[in-house]
Design a protein around this motif. Structure first.
Motif, short mmCIF file in Angstrom:
data_model
loop_
_atom_site.label_atom_id
_atom_site.label_comp_id
_atom_site.label_asym_id
_atom_site.label_seq_id
_atom_site.Cartn_x
_atom_site.Cartn_y
_atom_site.Cartn_z
N SER A 156 0.84 -1.22 0.00
CA SER A 156 0.00 0.00 0.00
C SER A 156 0.87 1.26 0.00
O SER A 156 0.58 2.24 -0.70
CB SER A 156 -0.93 0.01 1.21
OG SER A 156 -0.16 -0.10 2.40
N GLU A 157 2.00 1.22 0.76
CA GLU A 157 2.90 2.38 0.81
C GLU A 157 3.59 2.56 -0.55
O GLU A 157 3.73 3.68 -1.04
CB GLU A 157 3.98 2.16 1.89
CG GLU A 157 3.43 2.09 3.30
CD GLU A 157 4.47 1.61 4.32
OE1 GLU A 157 4.35 2.01 5.49
OE2 GLU A 157 5.39 0.86 3.95
N LYS A 158 4.00 1.44 -1.11
CA LYS A 158 4.67 1.46 -2.41
C LYS A 158 3.72 2.07 -3.45
O LYS A 158 4.10 2.94 -4.24
CB LYS A 158 5.01 0.02 -2.80
CG LYS A 158 6.22 -0.12 -3.69
CD LYS A 158 6.43 -1.57 -4.12
CE LYS A 158 6.94 -2.44 -2.99
NZ LYS A 158 7.20 -3.82 -3.43
N ASP A 159 2.48 1.61 -3.42
CA ASP A 159 1.48 2.06 -4.38
C ASP A 159 1.21 3.55 -4.23
O ASP A 159 1.12 4.29 -5.21
CB ASP A 159 0.19 1.26 -4.18
CG ASP A 159 -0.75 1.45 -5.36
OD1 ASP A 159 -0.27 1.36 -6.51
OD2 ASP A 159 -1.94 1.72 -5.14
N PHE A 160 1.14 4.01 -2.97
CA PHE A 160 0.89 5.43 -2.68
C PHE A 160 1.99 6.29 -3.29
O PHE A 160 1.72 7.30 -3.97
CB PHE A 160 0.80 5.64 -1.16
CG PHE A 160 0.69 7.09 -0.76
CD1 PHE A 160 -0.49 7.80 -0.97
CD2 PHE A 160 1.77 7.76 -0.19
CE1 PHE A 160 -0.59 9.15 -0.61
CE2 PHE A 160 1.69 9.10 0.17
CZ PHE A 160 0.49 9.79 -0.04
N GLU A 161 3.26 5.88 -3.06
CA GLU A 161 4.40 6.64 -3.59
C GLU A 161 4.43 6.61 -5.12
O GLU A 161 4.71 7.61 -5.77
CB GLU A 161 5.72 6.07 -3.03
CG GLU A 161 5.94 6.34 -1.55
CD GLU A 161 6.19 7.82 -1.24
OE1 GLU A 161 6.59 8.58 -2.14
OE2 GLU A 161 5.94 8.22 -0.09
N MET A 162 4.15 5.45 -5.69
CA MET A 162 4.11 5.31 -7.16
C MET A 162 3.06 6.26 -7.74
O MET A 162 3.30 6.95 -8.72
CB MET A 162 3.74 3.88 -7.56
CG MET A 162 4.82 2.86 -7.26
SD MET A 162 5.90 2.66 -8.68
CE MET A 162 6.70 1.13 -8.28
N GLN A 163 1.88 6.24 -7.13
CA GLN A 163 0.76 7.05 -7.63
C GLN A 163 1.10 8.54 -7.58
O GLN A 163 0.76 9.29 -8.50
CB GLN A 163 -0.53 6.77 -6.84
CG GLN A 163 -1.14 5.39 -7.09
CD GLN A 163 -1.35 5.10 -8.58
OE1 GLN A 163 -1.71 5.96 -9.38
NE2 GLN A 163 -1.07 3.85 -8.97
N ARG A 164 1.77 8.97 -6.51
CA ARG A 164 2.17 10.40 -6.41
C ARG A 164 3.05 10.78 -7.60
O ARG A 164 2.89 11.84 -8.20
CB ARG A 164 2.95 10.65 -5.12
CG ARG A 164 2.10 10.64 -3.86
CD ARG A 164 2.96 10.77 -2.62
NE ARG A 164 3.54 12.09 -2.52
CZ ARG A 164 4.72 12.35 -1.94
NH1 ARG A 164 5.44 11.39 -1.43
NH2 ARG A 164 5.18 13.59 -1.86
N PHE A 165 3.98 9.88 -7.96
CA PHE A 165 4.90 10.15 -9.06
C PHE A 165 4.15 10.12 -10.40
O PHE A 165 4.33 11.00 -11.25
CB PHE A 165 6.03 9.12 -9.05
CG PHE A 165 7.15 9.43 -10.03
CD1 PHE A 165 7.99 10.52 -9.83
CD2 PHE A 165 7.39 8.63 -11.14
CE1 PHE A 165 9.02 10.81 -10.71
CE2 PHE A 165 8.41 8.90 -12.03
CZ PHE A 165 9.23 10.00 -11.81
#
Length: 701
Positions: free
Chosen positions: A531-540
């Motif tokens: 979920s954290e990985k996905d959140f950071e990816m989505q921001r980028f």
């Protein structure tokens, strides 16, 4: 007298016994006489020639020298006592040294006598010496002197050496096993093949590979055994391909309907390249034949494989079937799901995503829609092969980055329909031709070798650590133009063994150089929760951050057209194929993109070749050929688990000609005698049937 056969357990061999038998099983997987015979030497010591003293260097293996003893003396006391002798030939003088058995050896050394000396050259204090050599007095009247053979050298281990199974020990038991069963070794290749390719018999080849009387015999043995190895791999692959076409009927996609045509005319985001059109045509023909399609689609990163896969899935839907695409990671599955949804738009086809993170409630709906046929396309990870996932009529299965899945996993997918679905396996890892023929010889191969129009080739630059400020300046320049940047590190935390710019220290430096509020940074690595990985990816992806600092988790499955710079830290530590995959994360928009390879100042010869290759070319196939030469086939991604590449002698980098000859001969045989039923192919059939215990998994690409 005991009767021995090739299948006799190894402990019954003279000189082995239960204890040595146990260690041979554990260390070398040698269980039977046959296994021992198949344990080949990895090099040979050449005792067929004498070296001159001036030719000797410390990197030579053990060598033979003929020379006159000019002096000898015992130096030092007690523990430090050693015997030093000097040997001269017409090119120079060499020292011979003994630290043990000093008195006994000293008595043997007759001053002025000519000796045959055998040992490994060493360098000490700038001088070449041979420690503890074997000695033999030279007699010019004797015809045969020394040990004029090529001596086999076998890989051993510490455990084996404890049981006196070093090279010499293994030589002894190889001699014993050959004496016991050499006449049991049967020919595997028909006489006409032996004559056509000038090959020696199998029995001879086995004897000569272990104990070659001369270089010519060794060459003949190696050539014969390499041919046999590659020939039977091709026989197995092409026989399975033949069986599949005979046995596995396929769904017939005989019409191009509404979905395909509407997408092609109204929704296609860009014009197809000629390569994409060619591949679609090949797939169209495959799916009309009434035989299960098994096609490998190779295409560089960004070459448009997903569009081709989607159009094939629409073809399946037009013919009343469902389709699925299986990806190795959640990130990649989501990526496929989003790009397919974006391309087809709402209401065009029903598409669902199934991964380990899918909620129970959503899962239930997906299962129902799959079973009643209202779900057209299912995108997912390994979750697709769970028993609870039941399709109404699966017509096409697409597997992406297929080398990351095991054979059994893929097999479960094929069993999701009473008539096996057509199979399209895709890879963005370009595979060298020789490797492709060996790993995927039973597949039809399609290649997309063009980039979509408007894509500019990525410019690759190699910078050293001392040029870091130049790199920072370039990043700021690109960010000022509204672009985004990836920075990839090989490690997360500091490693004592590797002096790498690890990610955590990198983040500190980058945060200082690119401070808030002017710059925002995303951080992604394997230790983050999904979920954290996905959140950071989505921001980028949304453009909320301009810099993504990451480990190699972003190698597959991130598509950000606005990202124009890929910086790879410690690039000398990455393999060529990984560097190429990482570089492919940029260059997805119309803007010029760049890949900057940062490295330390000291580079090994191989690292230098890798980085020079990356700067020189964007061609994935050229890169893969160089990668194969540098690393060998065993290290190329996906080959270890394939089970096909268990090569004992053949080397795909150097034996391309033998592979091509073997494959062409197998194709010729199957064209004239598909069931190997003729008299002349009786041997092939026997050997093939003996080797093939079961073909339950061989129908899977």
């Amino acid at each position: 007298m005991a009767i021995h056969s090739l299948s006799t357990p190894i402990e019954y061999l003279k000189g082995v016994g239960p204890q040595r038998g146990d260690v041979l099983k554990k260390e070398l997987s040698v269980f039977t006489y046959q296994d021992l015979i198949n344990y080949y030497p990895f090099r040979y010591i050449d005792r067929t020639r004498f070296y001159k003293i001036r030719e000797l260097t410390p990197d030579l293996p053990a060598v033979q020298v003929l020379g006159r003893l000019v002096s000898k003396e015992i130096i030092g006391e007690k523990q430090s006592r050693r015997l030093l002798a000097r040997l001269r030939d017409d090119t120079g003088v060499i020292e011979l040294v003994w630290f043990q058995g000093v008195r006994w050896v000293e008595k043997m050394l007759q001053p002025n006598a000519v000796f045959i000396v055998f040992g490994k050259p060493n360098e000490f204090n700038g001088k070449i010496s041979i420690p503890h050599p074997e000695l033999e007095l030279y007699n010019p009247n004797l015809k045969k002197q020394g040990n004029p053979t090529l001596q086999p050298v076998y890989n051993s281990t510490e455990k084996l050496k404890q049981f006196s199974l070093d090279t010499k020990g293994i030589q002894k038991i190889q001699a014993a096993v050959l004496d016991a069963v050499i006449n049991e070794i049967e020919e595997t290749l028909p006489e006409y093949i032996l004559q056509k390719f000038k090959l020696i018999g199998r029995r001879e080849a086995i004897r000569y590979i272990h104990f070659p009387p001369d270089a010519g015999s060794l060459q003949a043995a190696v050539g014969r055994l390499k041919f046999e190895e590659l020939f039977f791999i091709q026989l197995k692959l092409l026989k399975n391909k033949l069986l599949r076409t005979q046995k596995f009927k396929g769904l017939v996609f005989d019409k191009v309907g509404d979905k395909f045509n509407t997408f092609y005319k109204d929704k296609l985001p860009f014009d197809l390249t000629n390569a994409q059109k060619r591949v679609l045509k090949e797939i169209r023909l495959d799916t009309q034949r009434g035989v299960q399609m098994n096609r490998l689609l190779q295409g560089d990163v960004g070459s448009g494989k997903t569009v081709v896969a989607l159009m094939c899935m629409l073809l399946a839907i037009d013919n009343g079937c469902q389709a699925c695409i299986m990806a190795p990671t959640e990130i990649l599955a989501q990526q496929h799901f989003m790009s397919i949804k974006n391309m087809v738009g709402d209401g065009f086809a029903t598409i669902a995503l199934l991964t380990g993170s899918t909620l129970k409630k959503e899962r239930k709906v997906i299962h129902e829609q799959l079973a009643n046929g209202t779900l057209n396309i299912l995108v997912g990870t390994h979750a697709l092969i769970e028993d609870s996932v039941q399709f109404s009529n699966l017509g096409l299965a697409v597997v992406d980055e297929q080398h990351r899945f095991g054979v059994e996993q893929r097999a479960k997918l094929w069993k999701k329909n009473s008539i096996p679905p057509h199979v399209l396996v895709m890879t963005a890892t370009p595979i060298p031709r020789t490797l492709s023929m060996t790993l995927y010889g039973d597949l039809d191969v399609s290649v997309i070798d063009e980039l979509p129009a408007g894509r500019k080739p990525i410019k690759t630059i190699h910078l050293f650590e001392s040029q870091r400020l130049r790199m920072f300046g370039f990043m700021k320049q690109e960010i000022a133009l509204g672009r985004q940047v990836y920075i990839v590190y090989p490690l997360i935390k500091e490693s004592e063994k590797l002096d790498l710019l690890y990610l955590e220290a990198g983040i500190e430096t980058i945060s200082r150089e690119f401070p808030l509020p002017d710059y925002r940074i995303s951080i992604v690595h394997g230790k983050l929760k999904p979920s954290e990985k996905d959140f950071e990816m989505q921001r980028f992806i949304k453009g909320e951050t301009q810099i993504m600092v990451a480990t190699t988790v972003i190698e597959v499955g991130v598509n950000v057209p606005n990202a124009s710079v890929m910086i790879i830290e410690n690039s000398e530590r990455f393999g060529l194929s990984q560097l190429h995959q990482l570089r492919g994360r940029v260059g997805r928009g119309a803007e010029q993109s760049y890949c900057i390879l940062m490295s330390g100042n000291k580079l090994s010869k191989e690292a230098k070749i890798r980085l020079e290759t990356m700067v020189k070319t964007n061609d994935g196939f050229e890169i893969s050929e160089i990668d194969l030469q540098l690393r060998g086939p065993g290290d190329i991604e996906g080959t270890r688990q394939s089970g096909v590449l268990d090569l004992k002698l053949a080397d795909l980098t150097h034996d391309q000609e033998i592979l091509q000859e073997a494959r062409s001969e197998v194709i010729r045989i199957f064209e004239t005698d598909p069931n190997l039923s003729s008299d002349e192919n009786r041997l092939l059939k026997q050997y093939f049937n003996k080797k093939e215990r079961s073909i339950s998994l061989h129908n899977i690409s």
